[in-house]
Every structure is written in C-alpha cells, then in structure tokens.
Design a protein around this motif. Structure first.
Motif, mmCIF file in Angstrom:
data_model
loop_
_atom_site.group_PDB
_atom_site.id
_atom_site.type_symbol
_atom_site.label_atom_id
_atom_site.label_comp_id
_atom_site.label_asym_id
_atom_site.label_seq_id
_atom_site.Cartn_x
_atom_site.Cartn_y
_atom_site.Cartn_z
ATOM 1 N N TYR A 416 30.905 15.190 -65.189
ATOM 2 C CA TYR A 416 30.861 15.911 -66.459
ATOM 3 C C TYR A 416 31.301 17.368 -66.270
ATOM 4 C CZ TYR A 416 27.530 12.068 -66.917
ATOM 5 O OH TYR A 416 26.920 10.837 -66.873
ATOM 6 N N PRO A 417 32.035 17.934 -67.219
ATOM 7 C CA PRO A 417 32.461 19.338 -67.089
ATOM 8 C C PRO A 417 31.355 20.312 -67.490
ATOM 9 C CG PRO A 417 33.368 18.397 -69.097
ATOM 10 C CD PRO A 417 32.637 17.280 -68.402
ATOM 11 N N ILE A 418 30.287 20.319 -66.689
ATOM 12 C CA ILE A 418 29.154 21.201 -66.943
ATOM 13 C C ILE A 418 29.092 22.272 -65.863
ATOM 14 C CG2 ILE A 418 27.851 19.430 -68.179
ATOM 15 C CD1 ILE A 418 26.240 18.935 -65.634
ATOM 16 N N GLY A 444 40.145 13.126 -61.321
ATOM 17 C CA GLY A 444 39.796 12.202 -62.391
ATOM 18 C C GLY A 444 38.385 12.479 -62.879
ATOM 19 N N TRP A 445 38.062 11.936 -64.043
ATOM 20 C CA TRP A 445 36.750 12.181 -64.645
ATOM 21 C C TRP A 445 36.116 10.861 -65.074
ATOM 22 C CZ3 TRP A 445 34.662 17.093 -64.873
ATOM 23 C CH2 TRP A 445 35.526 18.156 -64.624
ATOM 24 N N SER A 446 34.923 10.578 -64.546
ATOM 25 C CA SER A 446 34.224 9.358 -64.952
ATOM 26 C C SER A 446 33.610 9.498 -66.340
ATOM 27 C CB SER A 446 33.124 9.020 -63.936
ATOM 28 O OG SER A 446 32.151 10.062 -63.875
ATOM 29 N N PRO A 609 38.807 18.270 -68.950
ATOM 30 C CA PRO A 609 39.019 17.552 -70.212
ATOM 31 C C PRO A 609 38.484 18.313 -71.428
ATOM 32 C CG PRO A 609 37.183 16.595 -69.011
ATOM 33 C CD PRO A 609 37.811 17.607 -68.089
ATOM 34 N N GLU A 610 39.124 18.078 -72.560
ATOM 35 C CA GLU A 610 38.632 18.627 -73.815
ATOM 36 C C GLU A 610 37.415 17.831 -74.283
ATOM 37 O OE1 GLU A 610 41.785 18.635 -76.620
ATOM 38 O OE2 GLU A 610 42.922 20.213 -75.604
ATOM 39 N N TYR A 611 36.619 18.472 -75.091
ATOM 40 C CA TYR A 611 35.361 17.872 -75.546
ATOM 41 C C TYR A 611 35.589 16.526 -76.238
ATOM 42 C CZ TYR A 611 30.976 17.328 -78.106
ATOM 43 O OH TYR A 611 29.798 16.844 -78.620
ATOM 44 N N GLU A 617 27.768 10.214 -73.607
ATOM 45 C CA GLU A 617 26.832 10.762 -72.624
ATOM 46 C C GLU A 617 27.319 12.112 -72.109
ATOM 47 O OE1 GLU A 617 24.633 9.499 -68.419
ATOM 48 O OE2 GLU A 617 26.373 8.374 -69.142
ATOM 49 N N ALA A 618 28.624 12.206 -71.833
ATOM 50 C CA ALA A 618 29.188 13.461 -71.354
ATOM 51 C C ALA A 618 29.108 14.547 -72.422
ATOM 52 C CB ALA A 618 30.632 13.257 -70.920
ATOM 53 N N LYS A 619 29.340 14.164 -73.671
ATOM 54 C CA LYS A 619 29.238 15.140 -74.766
ATOM 55 C C LYS A 619 27.823 15.696 -74.874
ATOM 56 C CE LYS A 619 32.954 13.386 -77.763
ATOM 57 N NZ LYS A 619 33.261 12.690 -79.039
ATOM 58 N N GLU A 620 26.842 14.823 -74.708
ATOM 59 C CA GLU A 620 25.448 15.252 -74.775
ATOM 60 C C GLU A 620 25.161 16.349 -73.761
ATOM 61 O OE1 GLU A 620 21.584 12.614 -75.796
ATOM 62 O OE2 GLU A 620 23.018 11.659 -74.456
ATOM 63 N N LEU A 621 25.552 16.108 -72.530
ATOM 64 C CA LEU A 621 25.306 17.091 -71.476
ATOM 65 C C LEU A 621 26.138 18.350 -71.672
ATOM 66 C CD1 LEU A 621 25.046 14.804 -68.346
ATOM 67 C CD2 LEU A 621 23.381 16.541 -68.993
ATOM 68 N N THR A 622 27.370 18.183 -72.136
ATOM 69 C CA THR A 622 28.255 19.329 -72.320
ATOM 70 C C THR A 622 27.748 20.248 -73.419
ATOM 71 O OG1 THR A 622 30.141 18.013 -71.572
ATOM 72 C CG2 THR A 622 30.627 20.023 -72.785
ATOM 73 N N ARG A 623 27.152 19.682 -74.442
ATOM 74 C CA ARG A 623 26.597 20.522 -75.512
ATOM 75 C C ARG A 623 25.505 21.446 -74.978
ATOM 76 N NH1 ARG A 623 27.340 15.838 -78.915
ATOM 77 N NH2 ARG A 623 25.225 15.099 -78.481
ATOM 78 N N VAL A 624 24.786 20.975 -73.978
ATOM 79 C CA VAL A 624 23.684 21.761 -73.423
ATOM 80 C C VAL A 624 24.152 22.721 -72.339
ATOM 81 C CG1 VAL A 624 21.477 21.631 -72.190
ATOM 82 C CG2 VAL A 624 22.037 19.932 -73.928
#
Length: 634
Positions: A416-418, A444-446, A609-611, A617-624
C-alpha cells in the motif's frame, strides 16, 4: 458618538501596534498586491461571508480612514465620523440590509463598496455580512487554494479556511462525503450552524492555539458533527479544553518527535523510588490490553502481535497482566472494546492504522490511560504511535537481491502507498544499486486492482523478486520475503524481513515499569512516535542457508554498519526518477522526509499508484496514512 469613539480607540490601538511591529497599519489594498486587471473575474453571487476574512479594500480610496482591523481613525466630528455613527444606529435599530461589494482573492475579501458597513459590523463582532462577491482567479493558484476551490464547488461555504490542503478532504471523509459530488443543502446548513456554535466558544478561549477552522476539524474528528450539534455551549467549551493539545499539535509544523531507540533509564544522585517503592507488583500488576483488527488465526499481522503479547507474560511474570480483544476493526465494536479495555487497563495497544481514529477518541474519553497505535507519523498527544523502521532491512534485502541476480532485473512488490512504504522501496533500490550499478527494480503493487503480480513475474524477465513481508496464514503460501524464481518455476526463499514484536513490546512495557513513560514527553505540544529498527533489535533480516556464505557475510557487515550509524541508504547523493534530491556531501534525510517520501529512486521502473486504481482495502489504509501524492490524487 460614544460608540464611534470606542471604535476609534480600537482603531488607534491597532494602528500603533502595527507600526510598532513594522507592519502596514491600514487595510491591505488589493490593487497594490496584484495586477487585478490581468486576472479572470468570476461572479460568485450575493452570499453571506465571514467578516473576519475581510482584510482590505479593492482600491486605495478610503484606506487611510481605517486601521488594519477596519476600525475608524478619523475624528468623531468629521463628516466620516457622523456617517459612521448614523450607520451604527441604523444597524442597531433595523439592521443593515444592503449587500456590500467585495472581491475575493485567495480566500480573502477586499471591499469595493461598503467599507463603513464592514467597520460597523466588525465593531459589533457580527460574524457574517451579506456581500456581492466577485472572485479573481490567480494565474497559478497554490495547492491550498486549489483544494478550497474544489471544496467550494461541492459545499459553497467560505467559513472553512483550513491551513493545509489535505484538510478539506479529511473533513469531507468525516461526513461521509467526497469532493466530487454536491453535498446536501441540509448538511451544509448543519455545518454552518455547528461551525458558528464552535467558533463562538473557541474565540472565548483564553488559549487560542490554532485558527478556528483547523480547531473545528480536530473537534469534529474527535466528537463528530452530530454530537457537536447537540452540545450545549458549556459542553463545547469543556471539550475544547480537553483536546487543546491535540488542536495545537495538528495545526503546527515540527509537531512529531520520532524516537529512534528505546529510552535509557535515567540515573541520578537521589535513590530510584520505583525500586524502593515499585509502582507495579504481583498484587498490583501493570495491566495491558491488546485490541486486534482481525484474529491471530487468519491474520499473520495479528499473529505476530499476539506472539509479542504472550511473550510479555513469560518475560515479566506476575508484574504484567494482559488481555486481548479480537475482530475489533472499527465502528461500534471497536469503540465498545476500547471503553471496556480502558476500564481495566493501564495501557491499551491497537495494532492497525485503521483503528487510529477510534483510539484517539477513546484516549480523550479516558485521559488517565496510556493509548498506543501501531502506525507511523501520528500527530497526536493522547496516542503514541509505534512502528518498525523497516527501510534499513529493505536496504539489506536490496543489496542481497543484486548479489543473487543474474540479469540486473529485480522485481519489488509493494502493498500500500502509505507512510514508510516508499522509503522501503527506495532503500531496497539503493541497496541493489550499491552492489550492482546496473540494477533495475521493477515495481509492482499488490494493493492495485486487477494486478496479479505472481502471474506477471514470468513475463518480466526477472529471477529475483521481493514479495510480501509475511506469509498469509489463510493461504497455503510460502512466497514471502526475498525469493529466487528458478527456470522450472520453483520459488526458493532467500531471506525475509523480521519485526520482533516481542522485543518491541518488552522495551515499551519496560519504560512503563521503570517509570520512564512520562520522561519521554517531548513537550506540551509535541507528539511522540516510536520508530525502532536494527539498533533496537526491533527489526532484522533472516538469511537462508541457500545463500552463499560470502553474500551472507557481506549482509552482516552492512548490518553492523547500519546499527552503528556508519551507513545509511538516505545520506549523500540521492537521485529520483526526475532528478537530484540532494548532493554528494549531504547528510541523512530527516525522519519526516523519509517517512513522507513520495519520490522513487532513479533505478526504479514503475510509479506510485493513484488513489482511484487502489483496491478497497488499500483505499481504506491510504485514507488514514497515505503518502501525500496519493491522497492528493483523489
């Protein structure tokens, strides 16, 4: 004329203070600040605007009649003074109905017609005034103003004036809204009402430590909009006082102190009272609660933390008592678990960044309990963050990958891009390039939709890849850490990164047993984040016996240098895909620069990656906890 004379005294005071401070004692003049004739003009319409955002005049005209706070300066017997007094009387008896004409530039207003009306209403401390607003668009608006315009398009309220661009999106998320679709009219009315109720009490505070909008955002994030609307004035004041430190921390720069190693127990001339009269005993143990977002049976992340919890019981015996709560990811279940844990615990650990908001709220509700959240870069006084400094281990893995690769091409799969993830990628890439300057890191991004990295490996022409850090307990998977892809398709494990949560928790708990917790306070308005790595024994690398002993020896030598501070991937010359980050003689990047890193090293082939391309799941973590560029792409 008594009221005029009061207003004039306020004006003269502001005038003299401004002059003493070397500032302009008059209202700003927009035509002097910018060439207004060259800017595009948009008609916003007749609306209510905040009087405290009116800071100047469009032209120089009547500028000298007012001080910088818009209070009058001319003599009470002047024609100006008599007109001001008459306008004041009209406002008190009937109210001023006519809209003023203003120009808005960068979220501030400059009066074209109606200077005296503004002066009267500011004197009466009226929060809003009707205005015909013309917006002047800057040629190149900054990120903050762009964010405001995006917000205003869906929720036309000038009142919200955040100091950070990301705050508009944070505010939208708190209300289950976005910055793409129109917000309901009823919601906009509720926001406006709640904002002015909060503003009234906040401005009465004797310790105003942030602008009103930033403080409002922190308040809403803690208590919620609906609860704020139900609060009495006294309740709002009380809760403002309770979160004063959080408001200050979130609205100031340089607000996080990163602890890179455990606190050493201080010794002094006086006897150690914690040993003479220990705070915790077998009959009064240190009580700890661990709140998991999943279960140790299906989550390797939760399993590792559970191993750490069990180790504490073995290490400290009757001095420590622990309990755990499982499957408490968010919402009401997490809220209830935190409240229950707080009633029986001295410290509460939550193990996922997704739990941080509820953890913050619980910490405010239970100020006598220590709360910690397993996350990185958390600007909070009431909750301390703790996380492993993994980029050092990734640096070693990158070096080993280059030693083992036959064709200079290595694949790195990030999740994740966090915060911290991009630093891990770059450290891996830099480690590889030190060993093999021709190395290329295929990224690459899982956590990206429709991307199956395991299937794509055979098409990438790589023989070495770095996969997930942990094996998935819910799957029959041995693909994790640094791996070698054989020609027959067999995957061999070469090395793996390790977070020693048992050691991490041991040292955190020891600070509590030793009475050192409060000694780690970094100041009244500073957050404490623990970020321990190799030196603290919190992170390490395990190298397989299948790796040549000379390569394993090199990794040990590099590890020793990292521990001793003689080696760092982020010192000296650094180059991104777009150019030089720093020169050859530069020192190590700051912790903040490393944690919030949003650029990729020059030997990385790939992008952050863009949002919109992320999995849910990745969006959830990225928002935080997402890096700034990803959150900004929303």
């Amino acid at each position: 004329m008594d009221e005029y004379n009061k207003a004039r005294r306020a004006g003269l005071k502001a005038y003299n203070q401004a002059e003493d401070n070397g500032q302009n004692p008059y209202p700003e003049v927009l035509d002097k600040l910018v060439n207004t004739g060259s800017l595009k003009e948009l008609n916003v319409g007749v609306i209510s605007i905040p009087t405290d955002q009116i800071i100047g005049t469009k032209t120089q005209g009547r500028q000298n009649a007012f001080a910088c706070n818009f209070m009058p300066l001319l003599d009470a017997e002047s024609e100006f003074g008599r007109k001001w007094a008459a306008l004041y009387a009209s406002q008190v008896e009937e109210g001023i109905r006519d809209a003023i004409l203003v120009y808005e530039y960068l979220h501030r207003f400059y009066v074209q017609e109606g200077n005296k009306r503004v002066s009267v209403l500011k004197f009466l401390e009226m929060p809003v005034i009707q205005a015909d607003v013309r917006r002047l668009m800057p040629a190149k608006p900054d990120k903050l103003y762009q964010a405001f315009l995006k917000f205003y398009k869906v929720c036309p309220l000038y009142e919200l004036d955040f100091s950070e661009a990301s705050s508009y999106l944070k505010f939208a998320e708190l209300l289950d809204q976005d910055l793409e679709n129109q917000w309901p009219e009823k919601l906009r009315m509720h926001i406006n009402t709640a904002f002015y109720a909060f503003r009234k009490e906040y401005l009465r505070s004797t310790d105003r430590i942030s602008n009103v909008s930033d403080a409002f955002l922190t308040f809403v994030s803690m208590y919620g909009m609906d609860e704020l609307r139900r609060m009495s004035s006294s309740a709002i004041r009380q809760k403002i006082s309770a979160i004063r430190s959080e408001v200050q921390i979130r609205s100031s720069g340089d607000n996080i102190v990163v602890k890179e190693n455990p606190q050493e127990k201080k010794s002094g001339l006086l006897p150690d009272l914690t040993k003479i009269i220990p705070q915790y005993t077998a009959s009064r143990p240190l009580r700890l609660s661990f709140v998991y977002d999943s279960t140790p049976e299906i989550s390797s992340w939760n399993y590792d933390h559970e191993v750490g919890r069990i180790y504490l019981k073995q290490k400290f015996g009757d001095l420590v008592r622990t309990e755990c709560y499982e499957n408490k990811k968010d919402g009401q279940p997490l809220r209830e678990a935190l409240d229950k844990a707080a009633k029986t615990s001295d410290a509460v650990f939550t193990v996922s960044p997704l739990q941080v908001n509820e953890t913050m709220k619980a910490a405010v509700r239970h100020p006598n309990v220590r709360f910690l959240n397993c996350s990185l870069y958390l600007p909070a006084k009431a909750v301390r963050a703790y996380y492993a400094r993994m980029y050092e281990v990734k640096f070693l893995l990158g070096a080993l990958a280059a030693m083992m690769s036959d064709n200079h091409r290595i694949c790195y799969i990030a999740d994740y891009p966090i915060y911290g993830t991009v630093a891990n990628i770059n450290a891996f890439a830099i480690g590889a390039s030190l060993v093999d300057p021709r190395s290329q890191i295929i990224l690459g991004w899982s956590g990206v939709n429709d991307e199956d990295w395991q299937k794509e490996l055979k098409y990438l022409g790589v023989d070495i890849f770095s996969g997930p850090d942990l094996a998935q307990l819910s799957e029959d998977s041995t693909v994790f850490g640094l791996c070698q892809l054989e020609q027959d398709g067999y995957i061999r494990n070469l090395a793996m990164p390790v977070v020693n949560w048992a050691k991490y928790y041991e040292k955190l708990v020891q600070t509590m047993l030793d009475g050192e917790w409060n000694n780690e306070e970094a100041g009244k308005y500073k957050a404490v984040n623990y970020w321990w790595g190799l030196e603290a024994g919190a992170a390490d690398i395990v190298v397989s016996s299948s790796v040549p002993y000379t390569s394993a020896k090199m990794i040990e030598l590099m590890k020793d240098a990292l521990r001793a501070g003689r080696l760092s991937p982020f010192s000296h010359e650094l180059r991104s895909q777009n150019g030089i980050i720093q020169g050859a003689k530069a020192g190590r990047l700051s912790n903040e620069q490393i944690i919030r890193m949003d650029w990729l090293n020059d030997n990385v082939i790939g992008v952050i990656p863009e949002y919109g391309k992320l999995s849910e799941e990745a969006k959830e973590l990225t928002r935080v906890a997402g890096v700034d560029t990803v959150r900004g792409s929303r």
